[in-house]
Scaffold this motif. Structure first.
Motif, PDB file in Angstrom:
ATOM      1  N   GLY A 196       0.807  -1.214   0.000  1.00 12.82           N
ATOM      2  CA  GLY A 196       0.000   0.000   0.000  1.00 12.82           C
ATOM      3  C   GLY A 196       0.839   1.263   0.000  1.00 12.82           C
ATOM      4  N   GLN A 197       2.160   1.087  -0.150  1.00 16.39           N
ATOM      5  CA  GLN A 197       3.073   2.231  -0.111  1.00 16.39           C
ATOM      6  C   GLN A 197       3.785   2.412  -1.459  1.00 16.39           C
ATOM      7  N   GLU A 198       4.408   3.583  -1.600  1.00 19.87           N
ATOM      8  CA  GLU A 198       5.147   3.868  -2.828  1.00 19.87           C
ATOM      9  C   GLU A 198       6.586   3.379  -2.713  1.00 19.87           C
ATOM     10  N   LEU A 199       7.120   2.901  -3.819  1.00 19.08           N
ATOM     11  CA  LEU A 199       8.490   2.391  -3.865  1.00 19.08           C
ATOM     12  C   LEU A 199       9.430   3.499  -4.318  1.00 19.08           C
ATOM     13  N   SER A 200      10.516   3.694  -3.582  1.00 12.87           N
ATOM     14  CA  SER A 200      11.467   4.748  -3.939  1.00 12.87           C
ATOM     15  C   SER A 200      12.360   4.318  -5.102  1.00 12.87           C
ATOM     16  N   GLY A 201      12.560   3.015  -5.236  1.00 14.94           N
ATOM     17  CA  GLY A 201      13.402   2.479  -6.305  1.00 14.94           C
ATOM     18  C   GLY A 201      13.593   0.996  -6.100  1.00 14.94           C
ATOM     19  N   VAL A 202      14.032   0.300  -7.127  1.00 15.29           N
ATOM     20  CA  VAL A 202      14.209  -1.156  -7.040  1.00 15.29           C
ATOM     21  C   VAL A 202      15.236  -1.511  -5.968  1.00 15.29           C
ATOM     22  N   ARG A 203      16.175  -0.611  -5.729  1.00 13.81           N
ATOM     23  CA  ARG A 203      17.184  -0.832  -4.696  1.00 13.81           C
ATOM     24  C   ARG A 203      16.529  -1.095  -3.340  1.00 13.81           C
ATOM     25  N   GLU A 204      15.416  -0.427  -3.089  1.00 19.06           N
ATOM     26  CA  GLU A 204      14.691  -0.611  -1.826  1.00 19.06           C
ATOM     27  C   GLU A 204      14.200  -2.048  -1.684  1.00 19.06           C
ATOM     28  N   LEU A 205      13.756  -2.640  -2.784  1.00 23.01           N
ATOM     29  CA  LEU A 205      13.319  -4.039  -2.763  1.00 23.01           C
ATOM     30  C   LEU A 205      14.503  -4.981  -2.571  1.00 23.01           C
TER      31      LEU A 205
END
Length: 292
Positions: A196-205
């Protein structure tokens, strides 16, 4: 390469937020790591602001004494008339719309004080693959395909002469188009659905890679990529597949699944991560001045 010309050329990579320029030796097929310029660019700025930023990065590497002979190859996103040097990037691309229908080759050459014949443009995805064929992981292969995975999805093919843009980003895939499945947007959508949140970038995953649900996202991405590349590689009779772009940095999390699915389409076609990284586009752009 014409022996009457210099063995060096400038390679330029135009990105959405920056421009990178390097000096490439076309004989040794190497880039001078001590002479790299990377400047920020406001791609939403006026045409004057954009050209000033580009020239500000390119000019320091030209050398006043070499202005008459300097050769510049530019990796440029499309849509763009690469031979004429005219941009067709409009407001739907959300970048460089101030260049729309302008002869960028003429304007940039004038800004640098050189002839427009000293500037050549080439599609950025094609430059990525050309760099890997010219000096990287695909050197020696006669047929290759390349794909860059990042904010967008770039595709290119090589059939033994020079790499070309394959323009498969808009190809139908599943219930949408390829770029919706092989870009940062896809990961952001999956993250939104899960948290339900926004992803800052694939690095975060990547930083959460121990989580089983994150592993599932990367595995699904790899599965889809294997299906897409299987069709792409089969149609181009590719001998090697090269991946680049920011998402490729996390290839360890999805490439095993990609290779597994790919093997259902093709046997003995290696899928490799770029070994030149960001330098691939610079070397590929500069190599447009290379002649046997």
């Amino acid at each position: 390469m014409n022996k009457k010309e210099t063995s060096y050329a400038l390679g330029v990579d135009v990105g959405g937020s920056h421009i990178t320029v390097g000096v490439v030796d076309l004989v040794s097929r190497t880039i001078d790591k001590g002479r790299l310029e990377r400047h920020p660019v406001d791609s939403k700025g006026s045409i004057t602001e954009v050209l000033d930023a580009w020239a500000g990065a390119i000019a320091p590497l030209c050398g006043k004494e070499a202005l008459s002979t300097i050769q510049i190859g530019i990796a440029m996103p499309g849509p763009f008339d690469y031979d004429a040097g005219i941009s067709f990037i409009d407001s739907t691309q959300d970048k460089y719309e101030s260049l729309y229908r302008k002869n960028v080759k003429d304007l940039l050459a004038k800004k640098l004080g050189i002839a427009n014949s000293q500037v050549r443009f080439k599609n950025d995805a094609a430059c990525f693959l050309q760099g890997e064929v010219f000096a990287g992981i695909a050197k020696g292969y006669k047929r290759a395909i390349g794909m860059t995975l990042g904010t967008g999805a770039g595709t290119a093919y090589y059939h033994g002469t020079e790499a070309h843009d394959a323009a498969r980003w808009g190809e139908e895939f599943s219930d949408s188009i390829a770029e919706e499945y092989f870009s940062t947007r896809w990961f952001a959508k999956k993250y939104q659905e899960a948290t339900g949140q926004e992803l800052s970038g694939v690095r975060e995953l990547v930083d959460m890679k121990e989580e089983s649900w994150v592993q599932g996202i990367f595995k699904e991405f790899g599965h889809n990529l294997g299906k897409f590349l299987g069709k792409f590689a089969s149609e181009e009779n590719a001998e090697i597949i090269v991946l680049g772009g920011s998402i490729a940095h996390s290839s360890a999390l999805f490439l095993p699944e990609t290779a597994k699915v790919l093997s259902q389409f093709l046997q003995n076609v290696p899928i490799k991560k770029s070994i030149l990284g960001e330098e691939s586009a610079l070397i590929g752009a500069a190599s447009c001045w290379y002649e046997e």
